[in-house]
Design a protein around this motif. Structure first.
Motif, PDB file in Angstrom:
ATOM      1  N   THR A   8      -3.863   0.241   3.088  1.00  0.00           N
ATOM      2  CA  THR A   8      -3.120   1.091   2.154  1.00  0.00           C
ATOM      3  C   THR A   8      -4.047   1.362   0.956  1.00  0.00           C
ATOM      4  O   THR A   8      -5.214   0.956   0.972  1.00  0.00           O
ATOM      5  CB  THR A   8      -1.815   0.403   1.700  1.00  0.00           C
ATOM      6  OG1 THR A   8      -2.152  -0.742   0.901  1.00  0.00           O
ATOM      7  CG2 THR A   8      -0.964  -0.041   2.877  1.00  0.00           C
ATOM      8  N   LEU A  11      -4.531  -2.297  -0.616  1.00  0.00           N
ATOM      9  CA  LEU A  11      -4.324  -3.518   0.164  1.00  0.00           C
ATOM     10  C   LEU A  11      -4.816  -3.416   1.599  1.00  0.00           C
ATOM     11  O   LEU A  11      -4.892  -2.307   2.151  1.00  0.00           O
ATOM     12  CB  LEU A  11      -2.822  -3.842   0.203  1.00  0.00           C
ATOM     13  CG  LEU A  11      -2.103  -3.941  -1.146  1.00  0.00           C
ATOM     14  CD1 LEU A  11      -0.599  -4.015  -0.930  1.00  0.00           C
ATOM     15  CD2 LEU A  11      -2.593  -5.155  -1.922  1.00  0.00           C
ATOM     16  N   ILE A  13      -3.599  -5.345   5.185  1.00  0.00           N
ATOM     17  CA  ILE A  13      -2.697  -6.306   5.826  1.00  0.00           C
ATOM     18  C   ILE A  13      -3.371  -6.691   7.137  1.00  0.00           C
ATOM     19  O   ILE A  13      -3.692  -5.829   7.962  1.00  0.00           O
ATOM     20  CB  ILE A  13      -1.305  -5.696   6.031  1.00  0.00           C
ATOM     21  CG1 ILE A  13      -0.737  -5.338   4.660  1.00  0.00           C
ATOM     22  CG2 ILE A  13      -0.373  -6.685   6.741  1.00  0.00           C
ATOM     23  CD1 ILE A  13       0.282  -4.260   4.679  1.00  0.00           C
ATOM     24  N   ILE A  70      -1.739 -10.472   3.113  1.00  0.00           N
ATOM     25  CA  ILE A  70      -1.859  -9.266   2.294  1.00  0.00           C
ATOM     26  C   ILE A  70      -3.038  -9.503   1.364  1.00  0.00           C
ATOM     27  O   ILE A  70      -3.007 -10.405   0.524  1.00  0.00           O
ATOM     28  CB  ILE A  70      -0.572  -8.994   1.484  1.00  0.00           C
ATOM     29  CG1 ILE A  70       0.628  -8.880   2.430  1.00  0.00           C
ATOM     30  CG2 ILE A  70      -0.731  -7.731   0.639  1.00  0.00           C
ATOM     31  CD1 ILE A  70       1.971  -8.785   1.699  1.00  0.00           C
ATOM     32  N   CYS A  82       3.270 -11.485   4.716  1.00  0.00           N
ATOM     33  CA  CYS A  82       4.493 -10.871   5.219  1.00  0.00           C
ATOM     34  C   CYS A  82       4.686 -11.316   6.664  1.00  0.00           C
ATOM     35  O   CYS A  82       3.728 -11.686   7.344  1.00  0.00           O
ATOM     36  CB  CYS A  82       4.412  -9.359   5.134  1.00  0.00           C
ATOM     37  SG  CYS A  82       2.964  -8.694   5.920  1.00  0.00           S
ATOM     38  N   TYR A 109       2.785  -4.213  -5.446  1.00  0.00           N
ATOM     39  CA  TYR A 109       2.095  -4.618  -4.214  1.00  0.00           C
ATOM     40  C   TYR A 109       3.066  -4.789  -3.038  1.00  0.00           C
ATOM     41  O   TYR A 109       2.750  -4.407  -1.904  1.00  0.00           O
ATOM     42  CB  TYR A 109       1.322  -5.923  -4.425  1.00  0.00           C
ATOM     43  CG  TYR A 109       0.072  -5.780  -5.260  1.00  0.00           C
ATOM     44  CD1 TYR A 109      -0.831  -4.747  -5.037  1.00  0.00           C
ATOM     45  CD2 TYR A 109      -0.219  -6.692  -6.275  1.00  0.00           C
ATOM     46  CE1 TYR A 109      -1.984  -4.625  -5.799  1.00  0.00           C
ATOM     47  CE2 TYR A 109      -1.369  -6.579  -7.045  1.00  0.00           C
ATOM     48  CZ  TYR A 109      -2.248  -5.546  -6.806  1.00  0.00           C
ATOM     49  OH  TYR A 109      -3.380  -5.430  -7.566  1.00  0.00           O
ATOM     50  N   GLU A 112       4.066  -1.411  -1.747  1.00  0.00           N
ATOM     51  CA  GLU A 112       2.954  -0.761  -1.038  1.00  0.00           C
ATOM     52  C   GLU A 112       2.726  -1.417   0.333  1.00  0.00           C
ATOM     53  O   GLU A 112       2.550  -0.727   1.339  1.00  0.00           O
ATOM     54  CB  GLU A 112       1.691  -0.873  -1.914  1.00  0.00           C
ATOM     55  CG  GLU A 112       0.493  -0.175  -1.311  1.00  0.00           C
ATOM     56  CD  GLU A 112      -0.710  -0.171  -2.269  1.00  0.00           C
ATOM     57  OE1 GLU A 112      -0.516  -0.102  -3.509  1.00  0.00           O
ATOM     58  OE2 GLU A 112      -1.847  -0.234  -1.758  1.00  0.00           O
ATOM     59  N   ALA A 113       2.772  -2.743   0.356  1.00  0.00           N
ATOM     60  CA  ALA A 113       2.553  -3.454   1.627  1.00  0.00           C
ATOM     61  C   ALA A 113       3.685  -3.155   2.607  1.00  0.00           C
ATOM     62  O   ALA A 113       3.449  -2.891   3.796  1.00  0.00           O
ATOM     63  CB  ALA A 113       2.468  -4.958   1.374  1.00  0.00           C
TER      64      ALA A 113
END
Ligand code: COA
Length: 181
Positions: A8, A11, A13, A70, A82, A109, A112-113
């Motif tokens: 993103t 970030l 993931i 993340i 997550c 954050y 966004e995540a």
């Protein structure tokens, strides 16, 4: 094993790795962070065992929670994690959970995540519906889900004996067609 990489704006993931341990333990040992979670504060050893237990997990297995890291792209540090679980009997249904370190909260954050995870699950994994169950007192999580237009579907009253007392929970959900809009 196929590795996850969702990128993103700020970030990445990705799968958890043992070099995440110090950052992971920093927030998993904070009672404020674990207050509404299904686990208590964790020792460093328990954190290491947990990270190692994720190594062999493969996305797509029905009924299995898998935890992802993340990472902040700029610092390359873990800032949270997550979790995703596909339903035991229908893998087009997913459940999610989200934690951001107390050092990095309220900077957008989680939103966004979560948006990145929704894109990934809906667009590439054929997921039809994503749910999250949250403690009815967990204002931060509730606002996070509302900020992405999850619908509140259920309010379960004292349905869980949790950390020494009866707790109530909300169920939130998002359908693929709602996310596409
Ligand atoms: C819930 C959590 C993931 C939110 O992370 P975050 O990165 O701070 O959230 P964001 O900055 O992306 O904020 C998302 C939205 O929630 C709101 N929000 C976040 N924290 C809040 C708080 N403490 N109180 C009120 N609203 C809050 C933000 O204002 C934002 O809404 P907006 O976009 O309408 O302005 C984080 O507080 C956390 O990890 N809590 C502990 C773990 C937990 O309980 N997880 C849920 C169980 S699975």
């Amino acid at each position: 094993m196929q590795k996850l990489s969702i990128i993103t704006n700020r970030l990445i993931i990705r799968n958890l790795v043992i070099t995440d341990l110090d950052n992971f333990h920093q927030y998993r040992s904070n009672p404020e962070v674990t207050k509404y979670q299904g686990f208590d504060v964790m020792t460093k050893e328990a954190c290491a065992d947990f990270i190692n237990s994720q190594a062999e997990k493969q996305f797509g297995k029905p009924g299995q929670w898998i935890q992802y890291a993340i990472e902040n792209k700029e610092t390359n540090q873990l800032i949270g994690d997550c979790a995703v679980k596909l339903h035991q009997y229908d893998v087009r249904l997913a459940e999610i959970g989200m934690t951001i370190s107390d050092l990095h909260q309220k900077k957008g954050y989680a939103k966004e995540a979560l948006a990145g995870i929704l894109d990934w699950l809906f667009e590439t994994q054929n997921i039809h519906r994503i749910t999250e169950i949250v403690d009815a007192e967990n204002v931060a999580s509730i606002n996070l889900l509302k900020s992405l237009n999850f619908k509140q579907e259920g309010h379960f009253i004292e349905n869980i004996f949790f950390k020494g007392k009866w707790g109530s929970e909300f169920q939130f959900a998002m359908l693929k067609r709602e996310w596409k809009k």
